[in-house]
Design a protein around this motif. Structure first.
Motif, PDB file in Angstrom:
ATOM      1  N   ARG A 107       0.816  -1.257   0.053  1.00 57.25           N
ATOM      2  CA  ARG A 107       0.078   0.079   0.022  1.00 57.25           C
ATOM      3  C   ARG A 107       0.727   1.173  -0.214  1.00 57.25           C
ATOM      4  O   ARG A 107       0.108   2.441  -0.195  1.00 57.25           O
ATOM      5  N   PHE A 108       2.023   1.286   0.467  1.00 59.01           N
ATOM      6  CA  PHE A 108       2.843   2.337   0.570  1.00 59.01           C
ATOM      7  C   PHE A 108       3.850   2.645  -0.520  1.00 59.01           C
ATOM      8  O   PHE A 108       4.204   1.888  -1.330  1.00 59.01           O
ATOM      9  N   PRO A 109       4.527   3.810  -0.610  1.00 59.93           N
ATOM     10  CA  PRO A 109       5.049   4.301  -1.624  1.00 59.93           C
ATOM     11  C   PRO A 109       6.743   3.868  -1.714  1.00 59.93           C
ATOM     12  O   PRO A 109       7.331   3.927  -2.564  1.00 59.93           O
ATOM     13  N   LEU A 110       7.228   3.383  -0.466  1.00 58.00           N
ATOM     14  CA  LEU A 110       8.434   2.727  -0.672  1.00 58.00           C
ATOM     15  C   LEU A 110       8.199   1.407  -0.094  1.00 58.00           C
ATOM     16  O   LEU A 110       7.683   0.926   0.733  1.00 58.00           O
ATOM     17  N   VAL A 111       9.141   0.611  -0.774  1.00 59.07           N
ATOM     18  CA  VAL A 111       9.086  -0.959  -0.570  1.00 59.07           C
ATOM     19  C   VAL A 111      10.662  -1.475  -0.254  1.00 59.07           C
ATOM     20  O   VAL A 111      11.656  -0.867  -0.959  1.00 59.07           O
ATOM     21  N   ILE A 112      10.491  -2.336   0.510  1.00 62.55           N
ATOM     22  CA  ILE A 112      11.897  -2.944   1.125  1.00 62.55           C
ATOM     23  C   ILE A 112      11.743  -4.727   0.777  1.00 62.55           C
ATOM     24  O   ILE A 112      10.837  -4.975   1.524  1.00 62.55           O
ATOM     25  N   ALA A 113      12.782  -5.048   0.217  1.00 64.69           N
ATOM     26  CA  ALA A 113      12.685  -6.542   0.109  1.00 64.69           C
ATOM     27  C   ALA A 113      13.602  -7.024   0.918  1.00 64.69           C
ATOM     28  O   ALA A 113      14.720  -6.691   1.447  1.00 64.69           O
ATOM     29  N   VAL A 114      13.231  -7.866   2.050  1.00 63.79           N
ATOM     30  CA  VAL A 114      13.835  -8.631   3.006  1.00 63.79           C
ATOM     31  C   VAL A 114      13.826  -9.918   2.964  1.00 63.79           C
ATOM     32  O   VAL A 114      12.838 -10.416   2.932  1.00 63.79           O
ATOM     33  N   ASP A 115      14.965 -10.671   2.708  1.00 58.93           N
ATOM     34  CA  ASP A 115      15.046 -12.025   2.774  1.00 58.93           C
ATOM     35  C   ASP A 115      14.411 -12.498   4.135  1.00 58.93           C
ATOM     36  O   ASP A 115      14.717 -11.953   5.348  1.00 58.93           O
ATOM     37  N   ALA A 116      13.809 -13.938   3.989  1.00 57.22           N
ATOM     38  CA  ALA A 116      13.366 -14.499   5.455  1.00 57.22           C
ATOM     39  C   ALA A 116      14.241 -14.657   6.324  1.00 57.22           C
ATOM     40  O   ALA A 116      14.156 -14.730   7.504  1.00 57.22           O
ATOM     41  N   ASP A 117      15.381 -14.841   5.855  1.00 55.13           N
ATOM     42  CA  ASP A 117      16.517 -15.385   6.574  1.00 55.13           C
ATOM     43  C   ASP A 117      17.330 -14.364   7.308  1.00 55.13           C
ATOM     44  O   ASP A 117      18.415 -14.296   7.689  1.00 55.13           O
ATOM     45  N   THR A 118      16.921 -13.096   6.885  1.00 50.24           N
ATOM     46  CA  THR A 118      17.776 -11.687   7.282  1.00 50.24           C
ATOM     47  C   THR A 118      17.133 -11.224   8.364  1.00 50.24           C
ATOM     48  O   THR A 118      15.984 -11.060   8.634  1.00 50.24           O
ATOM     49  N   LEU A 119      18.009 -10.812   9.515  1.00 47.29           N
ATOM     50  CA  LEU A 119      17.808  -9.900  10.891  1.00 47.29           C
ATOM     51  C   LEU A 119      17.947  -8.796  10.482  1.00 47.29           C
ATOM     52  O   LEU A 119      19.097  -8.351  10.451  1.00 47.29           O
ATOM     53  N   ILE A 120      17.039  -7.862  10.595  1.00 50.09           N
ATOM     54  CA  ILE A 120      16.972  -6.340  10.543  1.00 50.09           C
ATOM     55  C   ILE A 120      17.280  -5.825  11.907  1.00 50.09           C
ATOM     56  O   ILE A 120      16.573  -6.083  12.842  1.00 50.09           O
ATOM     57  N   GLU A 121      18.187  -5.002  11.998  1.00 54.85           N
ATOM     58  CA  GLU A 121      18.340  -4.127  13.351  1.00 54.85           C
ATOM     59  C   GLU A 121      17.290  -3.276  13.743  1.00 54.85           C
ATOM     60  O   GLU A 121      16.388  -2.675  12.686  1.00 54.85           O
ATOM     61  N   PRO A 122      16.807  -2.961  14.845  1.00 49.49           N
ATOM     62  CA  PRO A 122      15.512  -2.424  15.040  1.00 49.49           C
ATOM     63  C   PRO A 122      15.369  -1.135  14.373  1.00 49.49           C
ATOM     64  O   PRO A 122      14.328  -0.675  14.052  1.00 49.49           O
ATOM     65  N   ASP A 123      16.656  -0.438  14.557  1.00 50.18           N
ATOM     66  CA  ASP A 123      16.533   0.945  13.923  1.00 50.18           C
ATOM     67  C   ASP A 123      16.902   1.219  12.330  1.00 50.18           C
ATOM     68  O   ASP A 123      17.239   2.249  12.026  1.00 50.18           O
ATOM     69  N   ALA A 124      17.156  -0.147  11.666  1.00 48.39           N
ATOM     70  CA  ALA A 124      17.628  -0.095  10.407  1.00 48.39           C
ATOM     71  C   ALA A 124      16.799   0.849   9.296  1.00 48.39           C
ATOM     72  O   ALA A 124      17.241   1.604   8.617  1.00 48.39           O
ATOM     73  N   LEU A 125      15.259   0.456   9.599  1.00 50.87           N
ATOM     74  CA  LEU A 125      14.570   1.156   8.499  1.00 50.87           C
ATOM     75  C   LEU A 125      14.597   2.778   8.903  1.00 50.87           C
ATOM     76  O   LEU A 125      14.574   3.486   7.800  1.00 50.87           O
ATOM     77  N   LEU A 126      14.536   3.102  10.103  1.00 50.56           N
ATOM     78  CA  LEU A 126      14.707   4.578  10.359  1.00 50.56           C
ATOM     79  C   LEU A 126      16.010   5.003   9.926  1.00 50.56           C
ATOM     80  O   LEU A 126      15.724   6.160   9.147  1.00 50.56           O
ATOM     81  N   ARG A 127      16.884   4.407   9.905  1.00 52.50           N
ATOM     82  CA  ARG A 127      18.070   4.791   9.198  1.00 52.50           C
ATOM     83  C   ARG A 127      18.019   5.093   7.737  1.00 52.50           C
ATOM     84  O   ARG A 127      18.703   5.699   7.322  1.00 52.50           O
ATOM     85  N   LEU A 128      17.570   3.668   7.504  1.00 53.49           N
ATOM     86  CA  LEU A 128      17.729   3.705   5.720  1.00 53.49           C
ATOM     87  C   LEU A 128      16.790   4.797   5.155  1.00 53.49           C
ATOM     88  O   LEU A 128      16.950   5.195   3.981  1.00 53.49           O
ATOM     89  N   THR A 129      15.884   5.441   5.858  1.00 51.40           N
ATOM     90  CA  THR A 129      14.962   6.555   5.314  1.00 51.40           C
ATOM     91  C   THR A 129      15.634   7.968   5.383  1.00 51.40           C
ATOM     92  O   THR A 129      15.194   8.922   4.781  1.00 51.40           O
TER      93      THR A 129
END
Lengths: 471, 353
Positions: free
Chosen positions: A159-181
Motif C-alpha cells: 500500500r505504501f510508496p516505498l518498498v523494501i525487500a527482506v530475505d526471510a533469513d535476514t535479521l534487521i536491526e531495530p533502527d535500521a528502517l529509520l536509518r535507511l530513510t
C-alpha cells in the motif's frame, strides 16, 4: 612462444594495474563518504524523527520459500522494528514445507478477499491472509514462481510508496528502517537505497535480533565477514561518490514503488534479480532524464547467515557470477554508452571487465605464467614476486575495510573478534580468493552449456546459530 | 632499475602499509577506549545532575558546570536527549543560562563555519537552546544549502516563536521533497498563530506557484480560520489545488463545505471526485448519502472505492445502501459493494487511515 607469453603477461599486467588503480580510487573515495555518513548517523536525532509524521510509510516484503525453520523468528523481529508507519507482506512462494502453517499458527491468520489490482503479473495467488494479533501483517500464499515473482506479488499487495525487500533469513536491526530513510529525509531524490549486510554466523541471536556482533571462529564464515565488510564499506561507499551503485542487496534494499512499477517489477527470468533490477532502474531513469540517486548508506544493518560449507558457498558464488554475466550481457548496450553517463562509462565497464571477466583473466594469468615458467621464458622468481605483490594488494584492501569499520561503526567490540577479523582479512587472499575465482570461472562453463541450476542455500535457523556462539 | 627491483620496492611499501594499518587499528581502538574511560563518567555525572535539576533538587549552576566539562559535541548530544524530558519553562531557563557560557558561544559561532558538520552541531544546539537573540543565526541556518543543517534548524520552531523564522520555513516548504516537507510542516504547526496569518495571505494569491503544496499544508492544520479560503480554492483551475482543498473540507462540518463537496463530487478529474466523496464520508451528512451512493457507479475504480468506504461511515443507512448495491443492476457498484462488505472492521479502519 616467447612473444605470446610476454604479450599475454603484458596484457595481464596492464589489466592488473588498471583494476587495482580503480580499487585505489574507490578506496580514496570511500574516506570522505564514510566521514559524511558517520557524521550524519551520529548526529541524527532519531527520537525527534520518530515522533514526527515526516517518515515515509514503508512496505516490507518478505519472500519465503521453505523457510519453516526461521520464518516465525524473522517475521516477529520485523514486526517489532522501530518505525512508525510500515506494513509487512510475507509472500509464501509455494513452500513445500510448513512455512504457511508456521505463520498461521504464530500470527493467528484469517483469510480475506484480495483488494488490489495486479500491477505486475505473477503466479496465481491462492489466498490472502491478515493476522488477528498483528495488524501490520499481510500474508500472501501463491503458487511457486521464484523469489522475483514473490517480490512482484508483494509489490502488487503493497500500500505504501516505498518498498523494501527482506530475505526471510535476514535479521534487521531495530533502527535500521529509520536509518535507511535518512536520505529521503534529507530531501535527496532517491530511487533506491541499500544498507549494510553483515554476517550473522557465530553471533548470539535472541528473539530474531543479533544481540552481540562476533566474528566466527571457523575459517569459511569468518573470512566472509571480512569479504562482506570490503564489499560494503569501501566498495559501495566508493561507488556512491562515482554515482553508479549497481548493486543494492536483495537481502536489504529500499526502493521507490513507482519506479519499480515503471520498470515492470523484478524480472522472474533473471538469475540475480537485485543486480538486474538496479541496472534496469538506472537505464530507465537515465533514458527519461529523471534526476535520481541509487545510494548505499552504511549504518542501517541487516544480518544474514552465510554458507559454512564449500559446496553451498560454491553454488552461491557460481549463481551470483552467472547473474552478473547474464546482466552484463543483457545490458551490453549500456557499455561505454555516454547516454547513460557515469553508469555507462564507469560502472558497467567496471562490472564487465573488472568483475565479470576477472576470474578468466586471473586464471589465464596463472596458466600462462606456469606455462611460461615451465618453458623457461618467464622467470619463476619474478612470477612469484608478482603474485606476492598482487596478494599483498588484496590484503591491503581487505585490511582497509577493517580500518573503515573500526573508525566508524566498531561493531566487533571484543579484542579477540578484532584480532580474528584482521587475521581473516589477511588470510582471505591465501586459498579462499583462489577458490572463489574457480567457482566464478565455473559460472562461465555453466552459462556456456546454458544450464540454469539454482544454488540451494541450506539454512540452519538463527537460534541454532546463536546456540553455537562462543562464550 | 629493473622490473624486479620495482616489484620488490612495491612489495616493501605494501608490507609497510600493512603494518601501518594494523598499528592504526590498534591505536584507534586504544584511543577510543581511553577517551571513553575519561568521558563516560562525566556524562554519567551530568545525567545524574540533570535528573536532580529536572526534579527541582539541584541548582542550574551544577548542570552548567557538568556540561562545560564534557567535549562540546557530547554536551550538545546530552542537551538534545534531555530536552525532550524537561518541561518547557524549566528548559527555557536553562537555555537562557546557557547563552552566557563560553562553550555555547563557540557553538553559536559555528553557524558561519565552512564545515557543514560544525553548522549542523550549531543547528542542533540552537534547535533546543535558542533564545530570541539567536533568531538571525537560525535564519541563516534555515537557508543553509546542506539539508541536514536546515532540517535540524527548522526544529527551532518547536521552542522559539518567531514570525521571521516561520516565514522563511513556510517559503522553503513548497520547494522541499515531500518527506522533508512533511517534517517542516510538523514543525510549522507548532507556530500555528503566525503560520495561519501567513497562510491566509499566501492562499489568497491565486497565481501563487506553490499553491498546491501550501493548500496541502493548510489542510493538515485543520484550522477553522482557513476554511473560507480553502472552500474558495476547491474551484481553482489546478486539479491538484482542488484535490487538496477538497480533502481539507472533510474536516470542517459546515454547510458551505458540504455544498462545495457536493459540487466537486461531479468534477471532471477523478482524483478530485474521489477526494470529494471521501470528504463527504468524513462529514457523513445524511443529505449527501444519495450522492455518495451514486458515486459507487463512477467509471473510475478509485472513486468507487472511496464511495464504498465513505458509505460505511453513514451508519445503518450507508450499510443498507451497500447491501442494495450488492444485489443491484450496476456491475461496478455491485463488485465494489461486495468487496467493501467483505472487509473486516480492522481492514476498514486501516483503509480509513
Amino acid at each position: 612462444m616467447t612473444t605470446l607469453v610476454h604479450g599475454t603477461d603484458l596484457v595481464i599486467l596492464v589489466y592488473f594495474l588498471a583494476l587495482n588503480s580503480f580499487y585505489a580510487l574507490l578506496l580514496v573515495l570511500s574516506i570522505p563518504e564514510i566521514w559524511e555518513q558517520t557524521r550524519l548517523a551520529e548526529d541524527d536525532d532519531f527520537q525527534r524523527l520518530m515522533q514526527s509524521d515526516a517518515l515515509p510509510p514503508i512496505t516490507i516484503i518478505v519472500p519465503a520459500h521453505n523457510e519453516e525453520a526461521t520464518i516465525e523468528t524473522s517475521v516477529t523481529a520485523i514486526l517489532t522494528l522501530e518505525y512508525r508507519n510500515y506494513e509487512v507482506v510475507v509472500v509464501n512462494d509455494g513452500s513445500q514445507d510448513q512455512t504457511l502453517e508456521a505463520l498461521r499458527h504464530a500470527f493467528d491468520l484469517y483469510e480475506i478477499p484480495r483488494t488490489y489490482p495486479e500491477a505486475v503479473p505473477t503466479q496465481p495467488l491462492r489466498a490472502v491472509f491478515r493476522s488477528r494479533t498483528r495488524t501490520r501483517l499481510l500474508v500472501l500464499d501463491k503458487e511457486n514462481g521464484g523469489k522475483a515473482d514473490s517480490l512482484n506479488a508483494g509489490i502488487n499487495a503493497s500500500r505504501f510508496p516505498l518498498v523494501i525487500a527482506v530475505d526471510a533469513d535476514t535479521l534487521i536491526e531495530p533502527d535500521a528502517l529509520l536509518r535507511l530513510t535518512r536520505p529521503f529525509l534529507l530531501g535527496r531524490q532517491i530511487a533506491a537505497v541499500g544498507g549494510t549486510v553483515r554476517v550473522a554466523n557465530g553471533c548470539p541471536v535472541e528473539h530474531g535480533r543479533v544481540t552481540d556482533a562476533r566474528v566466527p571462529r571457523r575459517f569459511l564464515p569468518g573470512v566472509q565477514v571480512a569479504e562482506y565488510l570490503r564489499a560494503f564499506l569501501f566498495g559501495r561507499l566508493g561507488w556512491n561518490r562515482l554515482g553508479g551503485n549497481l548493486i543494492i542487496s536483495g537481502a536489504f534494499g529500499l526502493f521507490r514503488k513507482d519506479h519499480l512499477l515503471a520498470v515492470g517489477g523484478y524480472r522472474t527470468t533473471s538469475i540475480v534479480e537485485d543486480l538486474d533490477l538496479v541496472v534496469r532502474l538506472h537505464r530507465y531513469l537515465l533514458r527519461r532524464g529523471v534526476p535520481y540517486e541509487i545510494s548505499f548508506i552504511p549504518d542501517p544493518v541487516a544480518w544474514t547467515e552465510v554458507p559454512e560449507t564449500s559446496a553451498v558457498l560454491a553454488r552461491q558464488r557460481e549463481r551470483w557470477h552467472r547473474g552478473l554475466i547474464a546482466a552484463m550481457w543483457e545490458y551490453k548496450s549500456m557499455l561505454f554508452n555516454p547516454r547513460y553517463g557515469r553508469v555507462g562509462l564507469i560502472a558497467v565497464p567496471f562490472y564487465t571487465f573488472g568483475e565479470m571477466l576477472a576470474p578468466l583473466i586471473e586464471v589465464l594469468g596463472y596458466v600462462v605464467t606456469i606455462a611460461g615458467a615451465a618453458a623457461g621464458v618467464v622467470s619463476l622468481s619474478f612470477a612469484l614476486l608478482f603474485l606476492l605483490v598482487a596478494w599483498g594488494y588484496g590484503m591491503l584492501l581487505s585490511l582497509w575495510a577493517v580500518v573503515l569499520e573500526e573508525v566508524s561503526f566498531r561493531r566487533y567490540r571484543r579484542p579477540a573478534d578484532l584480532v580474528r577479523l584482521v587475521l581473516f582479512a589477511m588470510l582471505e587472499n591465501f586459498g579462499y580468493r583462489q577458490r572463489t575465482v574457480w567457482w566464478r570461472l565455473r559460472a562461465f562453463f555453466t552459462v556456456w552449456r546454458q544450464r540454469r541450476v539454482w544454488g540451494e542455500m541450506t539454512r540452519k535457523g538463527f537460534e541454532a546459530v546463536g546456540s553455537r556462539a562462543p562464550g | 632499475m629493473t622490473s624486479r627491483h620495482f616489484l620488490v620496492i612495491v612489495g616493501l611499501v605494501q608490507a609497510l602499509l600493512l603494518a601501518s594499518l594494523i598499528v592504526l587499528i590498534i591505536l584507534n581502538r586504544w584511543f577510543r577506549l581511553r577517551r571513553r574511560a575519561r568521558v563516560h563518567p562525566r556524562r554519567v555525572a551530568l545525567d545524574a545532575v540533570m535528573q536532580r535539576w529536572a526534579l527541582g533538587q539541584a541548582d542550574v549552576g551544577m548542570v552548567l558546570l557538568r556540561l562545560a566539562r564534557l567535549p562540546v559535541s557530547l554536551a550538545v548530544d546530552a542537551l538534545v536527549s534531555w530536552s525532550a524530558r524537561v518541561p518547557g519553562d524549566r528548559w527555557r531557563r536553562l537555555a537562557a543560562e546557557l547563552a552566557h557560557q563560553w562553550w555555547t558561544r563557540l557553538v553559536r559561532a559555528n553557524c558561519s563555519s565552512a564545515r557543514w558538520w560544525k553548522r549542523l552541531e550549531a543547528a542542533r544546539f540552537l534547535s533546543i537552546a535558542a533564545v530570541p537573540a539567536d533568531a538571525a543565526r537560525v535564519l541563516k541556518l534555515l537557508r543553509d544549502p546542506h539539508p541536514a543543517v536546515h532540517i535540524a534548524a527548522v526544529a527551532t520552531l518547536e521552542r522559539l516563536e518567531s514570525a521571521a523564522l516561520a516565514t522563511v520555513a513556510l517559503d522553503r516548504l513548497p520547494q522541499l521533497a515531500a518527506t522533508v516537507g512533511a517534517y517542516y510542516a510538523g514543525m510549522l504547526r507548532r507556530s500555528r498563530p503566525v503560520v495561519v496569518q501567513l497562510l491566509l495571505k499566501r492562499l489568497a494569491r491565486r497565481d501563487e506557484p506553490a499553491l498546491a503544496r501550501l493548500t496541502e499544508f493548510a489542510a493538515r492544520l485543520q484550522e477553522p480560520a482557513l476554511r473560507e479560503q480553502l472552500t474558495a480554492l476547491a474551484l481553482h483551475g489546478d486539479p491538484e489545488v482542488r484535490t487538496q482543498a477538497v480533502r481539507a473540507l472533510g474536516t470542517f462540518p459546515h454547510g458551505d463545505s458540504i455544498a462545495m463537496l457536493t459540487r466537486t463530487a461531479a468534477d471532471a478529474q477523478w482524483a478530485v471526485r474521489a477526494q470529494a466523496v471521501r470528504s463527504l464520508g468524513m462529514l457523513a451528512d445524511a443529505v449527501t448519502l444519495p450522492l455518495v451512493r451514486d458515486a459507487l457507479r463512477d467509471p473510475e475504480w478509485w472513486v468507487r472505492l472511496r464511495a464504498g468506504l465513505a458509505l460505511t461511515r453513514f451508519g445503518p443507512a450507508g450499510r443498507n445502501a451497500l447491501l442494495e448495491a450488492d444485489v443491484g443492476g450496476d456491475r461496478n457498484a455491485r463488485d465494489m459493494a461486495h468487496m467493501i462488505l467483505g472487509f473486516s472492521s480492522q481492514a476498514l479502519a486501516e483503509f480509513a487511515a
